[in-house]
Write a protein that holds these residues in place. Structure first.
Motif, PDB file in Angstrom:
ATOM      1  N   GLN A  71     -18.257   3.698   2.716  1.00 46.41           N
ATOM      2  CA  GLN A  71     -17.163   5.069   2.483  1.00 46.41           C
ATOM      3  C   GLN A  71     -16.660   5.567   3.898  1.00 46.41           C
ATOM      4  N   ALA A  72     -17.486   5.537   4.848  1.00 42.25           N
ATOM      5  CA  ALA A  72     -17.120   5.933   6.067  1.00 42.25           C
ATOM      6  C   ALA A  72     -15.998   5.062   6.898  1.00 42.25           C
ATOM      7  N   ALA A  73     -16.065   3.852   6.787  1.00 39.76           N
ATOM      8  CA  ALA A  73     -15.189   2.632   7.175  1.00 39.76           C
ATOM      9  C   ALA A  73     -13.868   2.932   6.421  1.00 39.76           C
ATOM     10  N   ALA A  74     -13.798   3.005   4.921  1.00 40.60           N
ATOM     11  CA  ALA A  74     -12.745   3.066   4.272  1.00 40.60           C
ATOM     12  C   ALA A  74     -11.960   4.445   4.575  1.00 40.60           C
ATOM     13  N   PHE A  75     -12.547   5.558   4.407  1.00 39.47           N
ATOM     14  CA  PHE A  75     -11.921   6.672   4.740  1.00 39.47           C
ATOM     15  C   PHE A  75     -11.529   7.026   6.102  1.00 39.47           C
ATOM     16  N   ALA A  76     -12.224   6.254   7.078  1.00 38.20           N
ATOM     17  CA  ALA A  76     -11.458   6.371   8.381  1.00 38.20           C
ATOM     18  C   ALA A  76     -10.174   5.697   8.297  1.00 38.20           C
ATOM     19  N   GLU A  77      -9.878   4.701   7.838  1.00 34.76           N
ATOM     20  CA  GLU A  77      -8.375   3.985   7.619  1.00 34.76           C
ATOM     21  C   GLU A  77      -7.406   4.994   6.848  1.00 34.76           C
ATOM     22  N   ARG A  78      -8.040   5.619   5.690  1.00 35.58           N
ATOM     23  CA  ARG A  78      -7.091   6.435   4.977  1.00 35.58           C
ATOM     24  C   ARG A  78      -6.820   7.657   5.923  1.00 35.58           C
ATOM     25  N   VAL A  79      -7.735   8.154   6.755  1.00 39.78           N
ATOM     26  CA  VAL A  79      -7.220   9.359   7.619  1.00 39.78           C
ATOM     27  C   VAL A  79      -6.491   8.875   8.966  1.00 39.78           C
ATOM     28  N   ARG A  80      -6.686   7.843   9.255  1.00 41.04           N
ATOM     29  CA  ARG A  80      -5.654   7.310  10.360  1.00 41.04           C
ATOM     30  C   ARG A  80      -4.289   7.241   9.663  1.00 41.04           C
ATOM     31  N   LEU A  81      -3.891   6.703   8.548  1.00 43.62           N
ATOM     32  CA  LEU A  81      -2.585   7.067   7.828  1.00 43.62           C
ATOM     33  C   LEU A  81      -2.152   8.011   7.476  1.00 43.62           C
ATOM     34  N   ILE A  82      -3.175   9.003   7.124  1.00 42.92           N
ATOM     35  CA  ILE A  82      -2.720  10.403   6.846  1.00 42.92           C
ATOM     36  C   ILE A  82      -2.360  11.149   8.241  1.00 42.92           C
ATOM     37  N   SER A 104       4.111  -3.514  -4.066  1.00 43.32           N
ATOM     38  CA  SER A 104       2.703  -3.063  -3.997  1.00 43.32           C
ATOM     39  C   SER A 104       2.372  -2.724  -2.774  1.00 43.32           C
ATOM     40  N   THR A 105       2.894  -3.127  -1.847  1.00 43.70           N
ATOM     41  CA  THR A 105       2.182  -2.636  -0.152  1.00 43.70           C
ATOM     42  C   THR A 105       2.757  -1.345   0.028  1.00 43.70           C
ATOM     43  N   LEU A 106       3.801  -0.741  -0.555  1.00 49.56           N
ATOM     44  CA  LEU A 106       4.340   0.648  -0.256  1.00 49.56           C
ATOM     45  C   LEU A 106       3.284   1.489  -1.285  1.00 49.56           C
ATOM     46  N   LYS A 107       3.101   1.032  -2.542  1.00 55.39           N
ATOM     47  CA  LYS A 107       2.140   1.481  -3.408  1.00 55.39           C
ATOM     48  C   LYS A 107       0.742   1.669  -2.517  1.00 55.39           C
ATOM     49  N   ALA A 108       0.198   0.707  -1.880  1.00 55.90           N
ATOM     50  CA  ALA A 108      -1.063   0.677  -1.450  1.00 55.90           C
ATOM     51  C   ALA A 108      -1.151   1.991  -0.255  1.00 55.90           C
ATOM     52  N   TRP A 109       0.078   1.972   0.462  1.00 57.59           N
ATOM     53  CA  TRP A 109       0.098   2.932   1.696  1.00 57.59           C
ATOM     54  C   TRP A 109       0.031   4.469   0.829  1.00 57.59           C
ATOM     55  N   LEU A 110       0.965   4.655  -0.314  1.00 63.45           N
ATOM     56  CA  LEU A 110       0.925   5.817  -0.895  1.00 63.45           C
ATOM     57  C   LEU A 110      -0.460   6.163  -1.536  1.00 63.45           C
ATOM     58  N   ASP A 111      -1.106   5.173  -1.814  1.00 59.90           N
ATOM     59  CA  ASP A 111      -2.333   5.664  -2.507  1.00 59.90           C
ATOM     60  C   ASP A 111      -3.414   6.130  -1.287  1.00 59.90           C
ATOM     61  N   ASN A 112      -3.236   5.624  -0.318  1.00 61.34           N
ATOM     62  CA  ASN A 112      -4.006   5.940   0.978  1.00 61.34           C
ATOM     63  C   ASN A 112      -3.829   7.270   1.448  1.00 61.34           C
ATOM     64  N   VAL A 113      -2.566   7.602   1.599  1.00 64.16           N
ATOM     65  CA  VAL A 113      -1.998   8.910   2.196  1.00 64.16           C
ATOM     66  C   VAL A 113      -2.150  10.191   1.126  1.00 64.16           C
ATOM     67  N   ILE A 114      -2.099   9.750   0.021  1.00 67.73           N
ATOM     68  CA  ILE A 114      -2.347  10.768  -0.945  1.00 67.73           C
ATOM     69  C   ILE A 114      -3.724  11.331  -1.174  1.00 67.73           C
ATOM     70  N   LEU A 115      -4.318  12.532  -0.848  1.00 74.42           N
ATOM     71  CA  LEU A 115      -5.396  12.751  -0.664  1.00 74.42           C
ATOM     72  C   LEU A 115      -5.646  14.491  -1.034  1.00 74.42           C
ATOM     73  N   LEU A 116      -5.739  14.562  -2.455  1.00 76.84           N
ATOM     74  CA  LEU A 116      -6.179  15.930  -3.084  1.00 76.84           C
ATOM     75  C   LEU A 116      -6.816  16.766  -2.311  1.00 76.84           C
ATOM     76  N   GLY A 117      -6.102  17.892  -1.731  1.00 75.90           N
ATOM     77  CA  GLY A 117      -7.125  18.817  -0.913  1.00 75.90           C
ATOM     78  C   GLY A 117      -6.659  18.811   0.472  1.00 75.90           C
ATOM     79  N   ARG A 118      -5.607  17.598   0.746  1.00 78.49           N
ATOM     80  CA  ARG A 118      -5.246  17.605   2.162  1.00 78.49           C
ATOM     81  C   ARG A 118      -3.672  17.574   2.310  1.00 78.49           C
ATOM     82  N   THR A 119      -3.304  16.348   1.761  1.00 83.59           N
ATOM     83  CA  THR A 119      -2.025  16.081   1.586  1.00 83.59           C
ATOM     84  C   THR A 119      -1.403  16.437   0.473  1.00 83.59           C
ATOM     85  N   ALA A 120      -2.181  16.569  -0.710  1.00 81.65           N
ATOM     86  CA  ALA A 120      -1.917  16.964  -2.246  1.00 81.65           C
ATOM     87  C   ALA A 120      -2.585  17.930  -2.702  1.00 81.65           C
ATOM     88  N   GLY A 121      -1.943  18.850  -3.612  1.00 84.67           N
ATOM     89  CA  GLY A 121      -2.831  19.664  -4.173  1.00 84.67           C
ATOM     90  C   GLY A 121      -2.323  21.037  -3.622  1.00 84.67           C
TER      91      GLY A 121
END
Length: 216
Positions: A71-82, A104-121
């Protein structure tokens, strides 16, 4: 010093891509207005971001102290994009229509940067950031056309970027881009050329207007 986050998702190189041709023009005019500015370029075709995984998804709703190594490794990549999105003064996205939707590559980027409680919500960390989307398409899908109901690029990106993330979204739409390659569309080539030229003019105008807006 202004920062532009430039995202391309076309699988084709610039000389063969309608969306990349227009995003490159926008970027060039942007840099003319911001000679000391920064451009962060993400080419999602050349270097795709990871598709969202269970670890990356669940990490967004868990206390970081409880993250597993996965989780830490995957989340670190999301945070970098966010953080790239949050730190941008403006965003430029090339979003060609593939099979009625976005790559699909753009959808993948969106899925990473959309984070409820930070970028969304309720608190959206990039709210108000201006975003210019170059939504190129091979045919015509505008209001009143036979395929209007199949337009899932602008509709979807408006919902996600504007309604979901609170970004200030504007579109440039080069269309009929398949006319030069498809013999059945040969009579539409003049309309394609007019659309291409209009998109390039819009890129120049919108880049300048955006520069003036950010300088105000």
């Amino acid at each position: 010093m202004a920062t532009l986050l430039h995202i391309d998702s076309s699988v084709f190189p610039t000389e063969a891509s309608a969306s990349r041709t227009v995003t490159e023009a926008f970027r060039t005019h942007w840099q003319e207005q911001h000679p000391d500015g920064t451009v962060v370029h993400r080419d999602l075709a050349a270097q795709p971001v990871p598709h969202i995984t269970a670890a990356a998804h669940t990490a967004g709703f868990a206390d970081p102290a409880s993250h597993t190594p996965e989780q830490a490794a995957a989340f670190a990549e999301r945070v970098r994009l966010i953080e790239e999105l949050e730190q941008a003064d403006a965003v430029l996205i090339g979003a060609p229509m593939y099979n009625y939707s976005i790559p699909s590559t753009l959808k993948a980027w969106l899925d990473n940067v959309i984070l409820l409680g930070r970028t969304a919500g309720e608190t959206r960390s990039a709210k108000g950031t201006p975003v210019t989307v170059v939504a190129s398409r091979g045919g015509a899908y505008g209001p009143g056309t036979p395929r209007e109901g199949y337009e899932y690029v602008q509709n979807y990106l408006t919902a996600v970027l504007a309604d979901g993330l609170g970004l200030d979204v504007d579109f440039i739409v080069p269309e009929l881009t398949m006319a030069p390659q498809n013999p059945a569309m040969s009579e539409l080539v003049p309309l394609y050329e007019a659309s291409r030229d209009r998109a390039l003019r819009e890129a120049a105008v919108k880049a300048k207007q955006l520069a003036e807006r950010l300088a105000a």
